[in-house]
Design an enzyme around this catalytic site. Structure first.
Site, PDB file in Angstrom:
ATOM      1  N   LYS A   1      39.719 -42.509  19.616  1.00 35.54           N
ATOM      2  CA  LYS A   1      40.908 -42.688  20.452  1.00 35.54           C
ATOM      3  C   LYS A   1      42.054 -43.255  19.599  1.00 35.54           C
ATOM      4  O   LYS A   1      43.155 -42.750  19.611  1.00 35.54           O
ATOM      5  CB  LYS A   1      40.563 -43.629  21.607  1.00 35.54           C
ATOM      6  CG  LYS A   1      41.735 -43.941  22.493  1.00 35.54           C
ATOM      7  CD  LYS A   1      41.332 -44.892  23.620  1.00 35.54           C
ATOM      8  CE  LYS A   1      42.571 -45.496  24.250  1.00 35.54           C
ATOM      9  NZ  LYS A   1      42.248 -46.491  25.259  1.00 35.54           N
TER      10      LYS A   1
ATOM     11  N   GLU B   1      34.778 -47.106  10.619  1.00 36.11           N
ATOM     12  CA  GLU B   1      33.519 -46.358  10.506  1.00 36.11           C
ATOM     13  C   GLU B   1      33.775 -44.853  10.589  1.00 36.11           C
ATOM     14  O   GLU B   1      33.278 -44.064   9.786  1.00 36.11           O
ATOM     15  CB  GLU B   1      32.569 -46.745  11.654  1.00 36.11           C
ATOM     16  CG  GLU B   1      32.013 -48.146  11.595  1.00 36.11           C
ATOM     17  CD  GLU B   1      32.852 -49.149  12.371  1.00 36.11           C
ATOM     18  OE1 GLU B   1      34.098 -48.976  12.462  1.00 36.11           O
ATOM     19  OE2 GLU B   1      32.269 -50.139  12.867  1.00 36.11           O
TER      20      GLU B   1
ATOM     21  N   GLY C   1      37.762 -46.294  25.871  1.00 33.15           N
ATOM     22  CA  GLY C   1      36.751 -45.594  25.069  1.00 33.15           C
ATOM     23  C   GLY C   1      35.428 -45.454  25.806  1.00 33.15           C
ATOM     24  O   GLY C   1      34.835 -44.370  25.875  1.00 33.15           O
ATOM     25  N   ARG C   2      34.962 -46.544  26.406  1.00 37.54           N
ATOM     26  CA  ARG C   2      33.641 -46.509  27.064  1.00 37.54           C
ATOM     27  C   ARG C   2      33.678 -45.769  28.399  1.00 37.54           C
ATOM     28  O   ARG C   2      32.639 -45.556  29.019  1.00 37.54           O
ATOM     29  CB  ARG C   2      33.103 -47.932  27.232  1.00 37.54           C
ATOM     30  CG  ARG C   2      34.053 -48.855  27.976  1.00 37.54           C
ATOM     31  CD  ARG C   2      33.650 -50.309  27.834  1.00 37.54           C
ATOM     32  NE  ARG C   2      34.654 -51.200  28.401  1.00 37.54           N
ATOM     33  CZ  ARG C   2      35.721 -51.642  27.744  1.00 37.54           C
ATOM     34  NH1 ARG C   2      35.957 -51.260  26.503  1.00 37.54           N
ATOM     35  NH2 ARG C   2      36.577 -52.468  28.329  1.00 37.54           N
TER      36      ARG C   2
ATOM     37  N   GLU D   1      30.766 -54.390  27.166  1.00 34.05           N
ATOM     38  CA  GLU D   1      32.117 -54.396  26.602  1.00 34.05           C
ATOM     39  C   GLU D   1      33.152 -54.536  27.725  1.00 34.05           C
ATOM     40  O   GLU D   1      34.241 -55.047  27.514  1.00 34.05           O
ATOM     41  CB  GLU D   1      32.381 -53.131  25.775  1.00 34.05           C
ATOM     42  CG  GLU D   1      33.598 -53.269  24.875  1.00 34.05           C
ATOM     43  CD  GLU D   1      33.737 -52.154  23.845  1.00 34.05           C
ATOM     44  OE1 GLU D   1      33.477 -52.391  22.657  1.00 34.05           O
ATOM     45  OE2 GLU D   1      34.091 -51.034  24.241  1.00 34.05           O
TER      46      GLU D   1
ATOM     47  N   HIS E   1       4.712 -50.472  27.023  1.00 33.07           N
ATOM     48  CA  HIS E   1       3.848 -50.915  25.924  1.00 33.07           C
ATOM     49  C   HIS E   1       4.634 -51.739  24.923  1.00 33.07           C
ATOM     50  O   HIS E   1       4.172 -51.961  23.803  1.00 33.07           O
ATOM     51  CB  HIS E   1       3.198 -49.695  25.262  1.00 33.07           C
ATOM     52  CG  HIS E   1       2.403 -48.888  26.244  1.00 33.07           C
ATOM     53  ND1 HIS E   1       1.081 -49.183  26.548  1.00 33.07           N
ATOM     54  CD2 HIS E   1       2.755 -47.858  27.042  1.00 33.07           C
ATOM     55  CE1 HIS E   1       0.662 -48.332  27.483  1.00 33.07           C
ATOM     56  NE2 HIS E   1       1.655 -47.524  27.796  1.00 33.07           N
TER      57      HIS E   1
ATOM     58  N   LYS F   1      36.571 -57.125  13.448  1.00 28.40           N
ATOM     59  CA  LYS F   1      37.084 -55.963  12.706  1.00 28.40           C
ATOM     60  C   LYS F   1      38.050 -56.406  11.624  1.00 28.40           C
ATOM     61  O   LYS F   1      37.985 -55.949  10.491  1.00 28.40           O
ATOM     62  CB  LYS F   1      37.847 -55.023  13.660  1.00 28.40           C
ATOM     63  CG  LYS F   1      36.994 -54.113  14.491  1.00 28.40           C
ATOM     64  CD  LYS F   1      37.904 -53.113  15.212  1.00 28.40           C
ATOM     65  CE  LYS F   1      37.200 -52.494  16.401  1.00 28.40           C
ATOM     66  NZ  LYS F   1      38.076 -51.686  17.241  1.00 28.40           N
TER      67      LYS F   1
HETATM   68  O1  F6P Z   1      34.209 -51.405  19.579  1.00 31.89           O
HETATM   69  C1  F6P Z   1      35.508 -51.346  20.036  1.00 31.89           C
HETATM   70  C2  F6P Z   1      35.949 -49.958  20.339  1.00 31.89           C
HETATM   71  O2  F6P Z   1      37.337 -50.020  20.441  1.00 31.89           O
HETATM   72  C3  F6P Z   1      35.341 -49.353  21.610  1.00 31.89           C
HETATM   73  O3  F6P Z   1      35.923 -49.824  22.746  1.00 31.89           O
HETATM   74  C4  F6P Z   1      35.564 -47.907  21.357  1.00 31.89           C
HETATM   75  O4  F6P Z   1      34.790 -47.112  22.204  1.00 31.89           O
HETATM   76  C5  F6P Z   1      35.172 -47.813  19.902  1.00 31.89           C
HETATM   77  O5  F6P Z   1      35.625 -49.023  19.324  1.00 31.89           O
HETATM   78  C6  F6P Z   1      35.743 -46.654  19.150  1.00 31.89           C
HETATM   79  O6  F6P Z   1      37.148 -46.664  19.140  1.00 31.89           O
HETATM   80  P1  F6P Z   1      37.971 -45.398  18.730  1.00 31.89           P
HETATM   81  O7  F6P Z   1      37.665 -44.294  19.677  1.00 31.89           O
HETATM   82  O8  F6P Z   1      39.393 -45.828  18.789  1.00 31.89           O
HETATM   83  O9  F6P Z   1      37.560 -45.017  17.333  1.00 31.89           O
END
Ligand code: F6P
Length: 543
Positions: A202, A208, A266-267, A352, A383, A503
């Site tokens: 987003k 990452e 995002g979630r 979150e 288990h 972050k």
């Molecule tokens: O972990 C924080 C967060 O902003 C989440 O809310 C989101 O889903 C994820 O990182 C990924 O963010 P983006 O889609 O901006 O890469």
């Protein structure tokens, strides 16, 4: 909380001690209609999900007070306002419109003068066209979706959930972690010429995702035998973002890009272009079914009578268990291999969203706001951690999810799977006493160890089959439960400031870790513990 709601809340709290004096066993024996009455259906014309919450530690009075609370807090009205575009994410001045992602095109929602539903439908049209063209071309056999958090868990969940029941035109992989073992293990299974990468972010600033996308680009160039600035690479990349203009400067040129919007968290983005990979795999029609399932539950949350409003009732029971009875965690156990990713999906969705402690006015909330969410798939979980669920000192409300039909024809396996699910909820609720054990065997020396108190609450969701529509319905129901919990505790369920500090510290620290300078990291900028760990790492890292 407004005054009226506060009074109801006090009454709700008062019920906690009363329910502490009773047991599920006695609630059932006093009321032969309990199983029927504490049961609702989440259904539309094509599917049925029965929701049995009779094994929760509630009774008529408690349910009715919880519904009074919902009414005083105007939870359903607030949901309708959210759906109409009110900017309820007040710390970010944003509307919260994941429901618009599956709204009917004839129901405009205007935000800042723009009909967001029209935008969604025009983007959906482009997505469908693109997904269909990838399916028809047959050039790409593998799709690698790169993203993390909400940009990964949703699409991965849909793909896993439906890949046994729907024919897949491509094989999909999902890469999230910055630990490059993950992307390397995926790339090993791919052939560059036949691989499409979807970079989902987003913000398009998540470290990452950008690192993984650049690894993918390097791998493609090497394996296609072309330069890393070759235009051909762009044909292998799709970008999904609210800021697609950030892709090029981040090194990712993409021939296609699709929008999401700042008003989708995002979630909460599972119904958006973030789910392009499963849309390509199973086809736009299957994705439409998923959206239809979500929309049906959105409508139920807004329109059904409170006493039949499944998302509302389950959200209130979540509040009851966590904020009133004080059960500090909640386990989700799907008895479905296809839903094995559901617990991690729900972990982000719930924790979150509601893992917060400050209310709208900036004051600290006095209420417990979110349980620790965890779980695993049945029967494996039995288990692993069920020992604690049955006899541990903490009580953990469990949600069981099962299906009457499976996609395979091993009927006795499926019957055994579901028998186990039902047995677990029964054992949790009713346990067995030392006396019962002694009656069976008066010589039993371990009776005290084998006895189980029972009285451990659970809800069971049982549906016909795991279709795209059912999955959509389930996910929307979980989203609305999060909303309910957020309103009751007065927090903003739609921001996530708590992940920011880590972050930015990581950005600072990474420079200290890989700096070429022979001096060890700047001693003033770190605490002693972190400094020592940095120094040790630098001395031992592979370079
Ligand atoms: O972990 C924080 C967060 O902003 C989440 O809310 C989101 O889903 C994820 O990182 C990924 O963010 P983006 O889609 O901006 O890469």
């Amino acid at each position: 909380m407004v005054d009226e709601a506060f009074k109801v809340w006090q009454r709700v709290l008062a019920h906690a001690s009363r329910i502490g004096d009773t047991t599920l066993q006695s609630l059932f024996s006093q009321d032969p209609t309990r199983a029927e009455r504490f049961n609702r259906t989440l259904s539309d014309s094509r599917q049925e999900i029965i929701v049995d919450f009779s094994k929760q530690l509630i009774d008529d009075q408690i349910l009715s007070e919880l519904l009074n609370l919902a009414s005083d807090l105007q939870i359903v009205e607030q949901f309708a306002e959210m759906r109409n575009g009110l900017k309820i994410n007040w710390t970010e001045q944003q509307a919260v419109l994941h429901t618009a992602l599956r709204a009917n095109s004839d129901k405009p929602v205007i935000v800042d003068g723009i009909d967001v539903v029209a935008e969604v439908h025009s983007e959906l049209k482009a997505l469908r066209k693109f997904a269909q063209s990838v399916r028809d071309d047959k050039k790409f056999k593998k799709v690698v979706s790169i993203g993390i958090g909400g940009s990964d868990l949703g699409p991965a969940l849909i793909y896993d959930a439906l890949s046994l029941s729907c024919e897949s035109a491509v094989e999909c992989f999902f890469v999230a972690n910055v630990d490059a073992h993950e992307i390397n293990s995926v790339l090993k299974k791919c052939n560059a010429a036949e691989t499409l990468f979807i970079v989902c972010s987003k913000s398009f600033s998540t470290a990452e995702t950008l690192l993984n996308a650049n690894i993918a680009k390097r791998w493609l160039a090497e394996n296609l035998g072309i330069k890393s600035d070759s235009k051909i690479l762009a044909d292998h990349f799709v970008v999904v973002s609210a800021y697609p203009q950030r892709a090029e400067p981040a090194g990712i040129g993409a021939a296609n890009s699709f929008k999401i919007w700042p008003w989708v968290g995002g979630r909460f983005s599972i119904a958006s272009a973030m789910s392009l990979a499963p849309m390509i795999a199973f086809g736009p029609d299957v994705f439409d079914e998923f959206l239809t399932g979500m929309r049906a539950v959105d409508d139920q949350m807004q329109n059904s009578a409170p006493k039949n409003n499944v998302s509302l009732i389950l959200g209130l029971i979540d509040v009851w268990n966590y904020s009133v009875l004080g059960y500090s965690s909640q386990a989700f156990v799907p008895y479905s291999y296809q839903l094995r990713l559901l617990p991690s999906y729900l972990q982000q969705l719930i924790m979150e969203s509601n893992g917060k402690s400050v209310q709208v006015d900036g004051s600290a909330t006095s209420m417990r706001t979110s349980p620790v969410v965890w779980g695993g798939v049945g029967t494996n979980a039995q288990h692993a951690f069920f020992q604690l669920l049955h006899q541990g000192t903490d009580i953990v409300p469990v949600e069981f999810i099962g299906f009457a039909q499976s996609t395979h024809n091993e009927f006795s396996s499926h019957d055994t799977l579901i028998a186990n699910m039902l047995a677990q909820s029964k054992a949790l609720a009713f346990g067995r006493t030392v006396e019962e054990l002694k009656l069976e065997n008066s010589q039993d020396e371990n009776a005290e160890h084998r006895a189980m108190d029972g009285n451990r609450p659970s809800t069971t969701l049982l549906a016909n089959a795991l279709t795209a529509r059912t999955l959509g319905a389930l996910i929307a129901m979980y989203e609305h439960r999060v909303f309910v919990q957020g309103v009751v505790s007065g927090i903003n369920s739609f921001d996530q400031w708590g992940v920011e500090l880590g972050k930015s510290l990581a950005n600072e620290i990474v420079n200290s870790l890989n700096s070429d300078s022979s001096n060890l990291a700047d001693k003033d900028s770190q605490d002693a513990s972190t400094q020592r760990l940095i120094n040790w790492y630098r001395q031992h890292r592979k370079s």
